[in-house]
Design a protein around this motif. Structure first.
Motif, mmCIF file in Angstrom:
data_model
loop_
_atom_site.group_PDB
_atom_site.id
_atom_site.type_symbol
_atom_site.label_atom_id
_atom_site.label_comp_id
_atom_site.label_asym_id
_atom_site.label_seq_id
_atom_site.Cartn_x
_atom_site.Cartn_y
_atom_site.Cartn_z
ATOM 1 N N GLU A 264 -50.385 -117.841 6.081
ATOM 2 C CA GLU A 264 -51.149 -116.602 5.850
ATOM 3 C C GLU A 264 -50.803 -116.002 4.491
ATOM 4 O O GLU A 264 -51.694 -115.531 3.775
ATOM 5 C CB GLU A 264 -50.865 -115.580 6.956
ATOM 6 C CG GLU A 264 -51.554 -115.888 8.259
ATOM 7 C CD GLU A 264 -51.318 -114.788 9.298
ATOM 8 O OE1 GLU A 264 -51.273 -113.596 8.911
ATOM 9 O OE2 GLU A 264 -51.169 -115.127 10.480
ATOM 10 N N PHE A 265 -49.527 -115.984 4.137
ATOM 11 C CA PHE A 265 -49.101 -115.418 2.854
ATOM 12 C C PHE A 265 -49.779 -116.119 1.676
ATOM 13 O O PHE A 265 -50.079 -115.495 0.668
ATOM 14 C CB PHE A 265 -47.586 -115.505 2.705
ATOM 15 C CG PHE A 265 -46.848 -114.310 3.252
ATOM 16 C CD1 PHE A 265 -47.401 -113.517 4.247
ATOM 17 C CD2 PHE A 265 -45.593 -113.981 2.779
ATOM 18 C CE1 PHE A 265 -46.720 -112.410 4.758
ATOM 19 C CE2 PHE A 265 -44.898 -112.887 3.260
ATOM 20 C CZ PHE A 265 -45.467 -112.093 4.257
ATOM 21 N N LEU A 266 -50.023 -117.413 1.803
ATOM 22 C CA LEU A 266 -50.660 -118.166 0.720
ATOM 23 C C LEU A 266 -52.158 -117.880 0.618
ATOM 24 O O LEU A 266 -52.756 -118.075 -0.442
ATOM 25 C CB LEU A 266 -50.421 -119.668 0.909
ATOM 26 C CG LEU A 266 -48.961 -120.110 0.811
ATOM 27 C CD1 LEU A 266 -48.819 -121.567 1.217
ATOM 28 C CD2 LEU A 266 -48.408 -119.883 -0.585
ATOM 29 N N GLY A 267 -52.757 -117.373 1.690
ATOM 30 C CA GLY A 267 -54.202 -117.157 1.752
ATOM 31 C C GLY A 267 -54.666 -115.894 1.040
ATOM 32 O O GLY A 267 -53.880 -115.079 0.550
ATOM 33 N N THR B 110 -36.669 -106.397 10.532
ATOM 34 C CA THR B 110 -36.854 -106.448 9.081
ATOM 35 C C THR B 110 -36.913 -107.907 8.651
ATOM 36 O O THR B 110 -35.904 -108.498 8.247
ATOM 37 C CB THR B 110 -35.698 -105.719 8.359
ATOM 38 O OG1 THR B 110 -35.546 -104.418 8.924
ATOM 39 C CG2 THR B 110 -35.988 -105.586 6.874
ATOM 40 N N PRO B 111 -38.112 -108.522 8.767
ATOM 41 C CA PRO B 111 -38.240 -109.925 8.356
ATOM 42 C C PRO B 111 -38.101 -110.089 6.843
ATOM 43 O O PRO B 111 -38.202 -109.116 6.094
ATOM 44 C CB PRO B 111 -39.662 -110.301 8.802
ATOM 45 C CG PRO B 111 -40.146 -109.172 9.625
ATOM 46 C CD PRO B 111 -39.343 -107.974 9.288
ATOM 47 N N SER B 112 -37.898 -111.332 6.427
ATOM 48 C CA SER B 112 -37.755 -111.650 5.011
ATOM 49 C C SER B 112 -38.563 -112.883 4.653
ATOM 50 O O SER B 112 -38.855 -113.719 5.509
ATOM 51 C CB SER B 112 -36.287 -111.919 4.664
ATOM 52 O OG SER B 112 -35.509 -110.777 4.866
ATOM 53 N N ALA B 113 -38.891 -112.977 3.385
ATOM 54 C CA ALA B 113 -39.507 -114.175 2.815
ATOM 55 C C ALA B 113 -38.779 -114.483 1.517
ATOM 56 O O ALA B 113 -38.349 -113.568 0.803
ATOM 57 C CB ALA B 113 -40.985 -113.956 2.551
ATOM 58 N N VAL B 114 -38.634 -115.758 1.220
ATOM 59 C CA VAL B 114 -37.950 -116.190 0.001
ATOM 60 C C VAL B 114 -38.957 -116.868 -0.918
ATOM 61 O O VAL B 114 -39.774 -117.682 -0.474
ATOM 62 C CB VAL B 114 -36.797 -117.166 0.334
ATOM 63 C CG1 VAL B 114 -36.134 -117.678 -0.937
ATOM 64 C CG2 VAL B 114 -35.779 -116.490 1.234
ATOM 65 N N PHE C 206 -40.083 -118.449 7.025
ATOM 66 C CA PHE C 206 -39.350 -119.006 8.155
ATOM 67 C C PHE C 206 -40.200 -119.019 9.428
ATOM 68 O O PHE C 206 -39.697 -119.318 10.506
ATOM 69 C CB PHE C 206 -38.013 -118.287 8.390
ATOM 70 C CG PHE C 206 -37.224 -118.151 7.110
ATOM 71 C CD1 PHE C 206 -36.561 -119.238 6.578
ATOM 72 C CD2 PHE C 206 -37.187 -116.955 6.421
ATOM 73 C CE1 PHE C 206 -35.858 -119.133 5.386
ATOM 74 C CE2 PHE C 206 -36.490 -116.835 5.224
ATOM 75 C CZ PHE C 206 -35.827 -117.930 4.712
ATOM 76 N N VAL C 207 -41.491 -118.673 9.270
ATOM 77 C CA VAL C 207 -42.477 -118.755 10.358
ATOM 78 C C VAL C 207 -43.684 -119.471 9.760
ATOM 79 O O VAL C 207 -44.379 -118.908 8.903
ATOM 80 C CB VAL C 207 -42.878 -117.360 10.883
ATOM 81 C CG1 VAL C 207 -43.945 -117.474 11.971
ATOM 82 C CG2 VAL C 207 -41.666 -116.591 11.375
ATOM 83 N N GLU C 208 -43.924 -120.715 10.185
ATOM 84 C CA GLU C 208 -44.933 -121.553 9.537
ATOM 85 C C GLU C 208 -46.296 -120.876 9.423
ATOM 86 O O GLU C 208 -46.909 -120.881 8.356
ATOM 87 C CB GLU C 208 -45.063 -122.882 10.301
ATOM 88 C CG GLU C 208 -45.926 -123.895 9.576
ATOM 89 C CD GLU C 208 -45.947 -125.242 10.295
ATOM 90 O OE1 GLU C 208 -46.907 -125.994 10.050
ATOM 91 O OE2 GLU C 208 -45.029 -125.535 11.094
ATOM 92 N N LYS C 209 -46.770 -120.261 10.494
ATOM 93 C CA LYS C 209 -48.085 -119.625 10.473
ATOM 94 C C LYS C 209 -48.127 -118.461 9.485
ATOM 95 O O LYS C 209 -49.104 -118.281 8.759
ATOM 96 C CB LYS C 209 -48.453 -119.143 11.879
ATOM 97 C CG LYS C 209 -49.875 -118.621 12.005
ATOM 98 C CD LYS C 209 -50.188 -118.288 13.466
ATOM 99 C CE LYS C 209 -51.582 -117.850 13.754
ATOM 100 N NZ LYS C 209 -52.329 -117.154 12.777
ATOM 101 N N LEU C 210 -47.069 -117.670 9.418
ATOM 102 C CA LEU C 210 -47.022 -116.545 8.487
ATOM 103 C C LEU C 210 -46.960 -117.032 7.035
ATOM 104 O O LEU C 210 -47.609 -116.468 6.160
ATOM 105 C CB LEU C 210 -45.830 -115.637 8.791
ATOM 106 C CG LEU C 210 -45.719 -114.381 7.926
ATOM 107 C CD1 LEU C 210 -46.978 -113.515 8.021
ATOM 108 C CD2 LEU C 210 -44.478 -113.583 8.314
#
Length: 190
Positions: A88-91, A45-49, A81-85
């Motif tokens: 991607e989220f910003l794209g 269960t990953p997270s993003a802030v 917390f994963v640079e590549k992801l």
């Protein structure tokens, strides 16, 4: 004697209404965050802030149904917390931060459900799509902030949304469509 009692009662009513008046608080961006979490193939269960929140909370503890929330979060503050992801989220396949730099929530109804609990319904806008959602909200505390000496209020809120309804459907259903959003907000008077 009767006149004195009437005067005391009127004075008490005015002082209660002054204390219980709705108060406008400005969201503190350094203590307000949204954490999004999802299922990753059923294994983790990953997270993003998201940070950079701004907005206004109007709260009246005597009449909580007359309270309101208007808050926005800057998409470009996302950290997975994963640079590549994060990139991607910003794209465009995810949040398209260039065209839709903010996610917003504007309340339409506040319903008390307990002593310090509320259902807060409102319009959530992500990536230019607006959906009505209801957040489970808990009042953490209110009163004078010990550092700034201003009146302050703090809430936690949670809601589950379907990301595909907001045009963010890459890898669904393998990467979860259900996203849990948890908001912690602190706000102070000017």
């Amino acid at each position: 004697m009767k006149k004195r009692i009437t005067s005391l009662l009127i004075g008490a009513l005015f002082s209660v209404s002054a204390v219980a008046a709705p108060t406008t608080y400005q969201v503190d961006p350094t203590h307000t965050f949204v954490v999004a979490s999802w299922s990753h193939f059923g294994f983790s269960t990953p997270s993003a802030v998201f940070a950079g929140a701004e907005g206004t909370i109007i709260f009246d503890p005597a009449k909580p149904a007359e309270s309101s929330v208007d808050i926005s979060v800057s998409i470009d503050t996302v950290d997975t917390f994963v640079e590549k992801l994060t990139e991607e989220f910003l794209g465009s396949e995810y949040f398209n931060a260039e065209d839709f730099p903010k996610a917003t929530f504007v309340s339409t109804k506040v319903t008390p459900t307990g002593d310090k609990e509320f259902d807060v319904t409102g319009d959530l806008t992500i990536k230019g799509v607006t959906k009505s959602v209801t957040m489970d909200v808990t009042l953490n505390g209110m009163g004078e902030h010990p550092m700034t000496k201003k009146q302050a209020v703090g809430f936690d809120a949670e809601v589950v949304i379907k990301r595909s309804e907001f045009g963010i459907d890459k890898y669904v259903p393998y990467v979860g469509d259900d996203i849990t959003l948890k908001l912690t907000a602190e706000a102070q008077t000017k």
